[in-house]
Motif scaffolding. Structure first.
Motif, PDB file in Angstrom:
ATOM      1  N   GLN A   1       0.827  -1.205   0.000  1.00 32.90           N
ATOM      2  CA  GLN A   1       0.000   0.000   0.000  1.00 32.90           C
ATOM      3  C   GLN A   1       0.865   1.259   0.000  1.00 32.90           C
ATOM      4  N   VAL A   2       1.969   1.225   0.756  1.00 30.55           N
ATOM      5  CA  VAL A   2       2.860   2.381   0.815  1.00 30.55           C
ATOM      6  C   VAL A   2       3.466   2.651  -0.560  1.00 30.55           C
ATOM      7  N   ASP A   3       3.937   1.616  -1.216  1.00 28.02           N
ATOM      8  CA  ASP A   3       4.523   1.788  -2.541  1.00 28.02           C
ATOM      9  C   ASP A   3       3.472   2.288  -3.539  1.00 28.02           C
ATOM     10  N   PHE A   4       2.257   1.765  -3.449  1.00 31.63           N
ATOM     11  CA  PHE A   4       1.146   2.216  -4.301  1.00 31.63           C
ATOM     12  C   PHE A   4       0.955   3.729  -4.178  1.00 31.63           C
ATOM     13  N   CYS A   5       0.973   4.221  -2.936  1.00 31.72           N
ATOM     14  CA  CYS A   5       0.752   5.662  -2.707  1.00 31.72           C
ATOM     15  C   CYS A   5       1.911   6.509  -3.207  1.00 31.72           C
ATOM     16  N   GLY A   6       3.064   5.895  -3.433  1.00 33.44           N
ATOM     17  CA  GLY A   6       4.195   6.613  -3.995  1.00 33.44           C
ATOM     18  C   GLY A   6       4.234   6.576  -5.505  1.00 33.44           C
ATOM     19  N   ILE A   7       3.582   5.589  -6.093  1.00 37.34           N
ATOM     20  CA  ILE A   7       3.587   5.424  -7.552  1.00 37.34           C
ATOM     21  C   ILE A   7       2.513   6.277  -8.224  1.00 37.34           C
ATOM     22  N   TYR A   8       1.329   6.330  -7.614  1.00 34.98           N
ATOM     23  CA  TYR A   8       0.180   6.968  -8.255  1.00 34.98           C
ATOM     24  C   TYR A   8      -0.164   8.308  -7.610  1.00 34.98           C
ATOM     25  N   SER A   9      -0.458   9.286  -8.426  1.00 36.97           N
ATOM     26  CA  SER A   9      -0.833  10.612  -7.959  1.00 36.97           C
ATOM     27  C   SER A   9      -2.308  10.658  -7.580  1.00 36.97           C
ATOM     28  N   GLY A  10      -2.583  11.405  -6.516  1.00 36.43           N
ATOM     29  CA  GLY A  10      -3.966  11.630  -6.108  1.00 36.43           C
ATOM     30  C   GLY A  10      -4.749  12.459  -7.103  1.00 36.43           C
ATOM     31  N   ARG A  11      -4.067  13.065  -8.069  1.00 41.05           N
ATOM     32  CA  ARG A  11      -4.784  13.768  -9.145  1.00 41.05           C
ATOM     33  C   ARG A  11      -5.550  12.788 -10.022  1.00 41.05           C
ATOM     34  N   LYS A  12      -5.017  11.554 -10.143  1.00 37.65           N
ATOM     35  CA  LYS A  12      -5.596  10.561 -11.051  1.00 37.65           C
ATOM     36  C   LYS A  12      -6.234   9.379 -10.337  1.00 37.65           C
ATOM     37  N   VAL A  13      -5.799   9.111  -9.095  1.00 35.75           N
ATOM     38  CA  VAL A  13      -6.287   7.945  -8.351  1.00 35.75           C
ATOM     39  C   VAL A  13      -6.817   8.412  -7.001  1.00 35.75           C
ATOM     40  N   ASP A  14      -8.011   7.949  -6.636  1.00 41.32           N
ATOM     41  CA  ASP A  14      -8.601   8.285  -5.342  1.00 41.32           C
ATOM     42  C   ASP A  14      -7.969   7.396  -4.271  1.00 41.32           C
ATOM     43  N   LYS A  15      -7.003   7.948  -3.537  1.00 42.15           N
ATOM     44  CA  LYS A  15      -6.308   7.167  -2.508  1.00 42.15           C
ATOM     45  C   LYS A  15      -7.023   7.233  -1.159  1.00 42.15           C
ATOM     46  N   SER A  16      -8.157   7.924  -1.096  1.00 40.98           N
ATOM     47  CA  SER A  16      -8.925   7.984   0.151  1.00 40.98           C
ATOM     48  C   SER A  16      -9.555   6.636   0.481  1.00 40.98           C
TER      49      SER A  16
END
Length: 190
Positions: free
Chosen positions: A78-93
């Motif tokens: 999950q940590v790596d996922f949050c570093g790879i994808y931007s919150g502009r394009k992916v809803d990380k909430s």
């Protein structure tokens, strides 16, 4: 002793892997950061270097609040996922179960064993990164990660990042006790 000259690099080992949380356009967002550290003890403050284009930085600047969430090594995916994808394009909430503390704009990750609520104190443009300094308003620690009422790093099992190899690690063995082992030394080189 032979040394290789690598030129100017910000190279320290290890660096913590943390999740920086902020409300961005009304939605919780998290980014992974490894350039995070303690900035002060009184008042307690944390610093984190964030690239200027990061979506989370927008929320920190807009609301002057953020969270630092210390994940355990078991959260590496999950940590790596949050570093790879931007919150502009992916809803990380939706990646984590969240909880709120004292600050309205500092969402926190429930599964992280340590969470710090921070109020923005300073920003410093350093070129590619902006240094964010936040005063810690409240600290949350899972009770299962305490020993005699104090945070225990081995129970937290924090995820750390090795810059040279780009790999994630966990803490290793204890090699000595701080403010004690050095008392064995009585002067110069050994």
């Amino acid at each position: 002793m032979n040394k290789s000259r690598l030129g100017p690099e910000a190279l320290l080992f290890p660096t913590p892997s943390v999740l920086v949380g902020a409300m961005v356009d009304g939605r919780a967002n998290f980014m992974t950061a490894a350039w995070c550290g303690i900035a002060s003890s009184k008042p307690p403050a944390i610093s984190v270097a964030i690239r200027g284009e990061r979506h989370t930085l927008k929320g920190i600047r807009a609301n002057a609040e953020f969270s630092i969430n210390v994940p355990s090594a078991s959260m590496v995916e999950q940590v790596d996922f949050c570093g790879i994808y931007s919150g502009r394009k992916v809803d990380k909430s939706k990646v984590f179960d969240l909880f709120a503390g004292d600050l309205k704009h500092a969402p926190m990750v429930a599964s992280c064993p340590v969470n710090l609520e921070c109020r923005l104190r300073h920003t410093l443009d350093l070129g590619a990164h902006t240094l964010i300094v936040g005063e810690v308003i409240q600290t949350h620690v899972n009770e299962s990660c305490l020993t005699d009422g104090k945070p225990d790093a081995t129970k937290v099992d924090p995820l750390v990042y090795a810059m040279g190899t780009g790999s994630y690690h966990r803490l290793g063995e204890v090699v000595g006790m701080a403010f004690s082992i050095g008392k064995k030394r009585k002067g110069g080189k050994k």
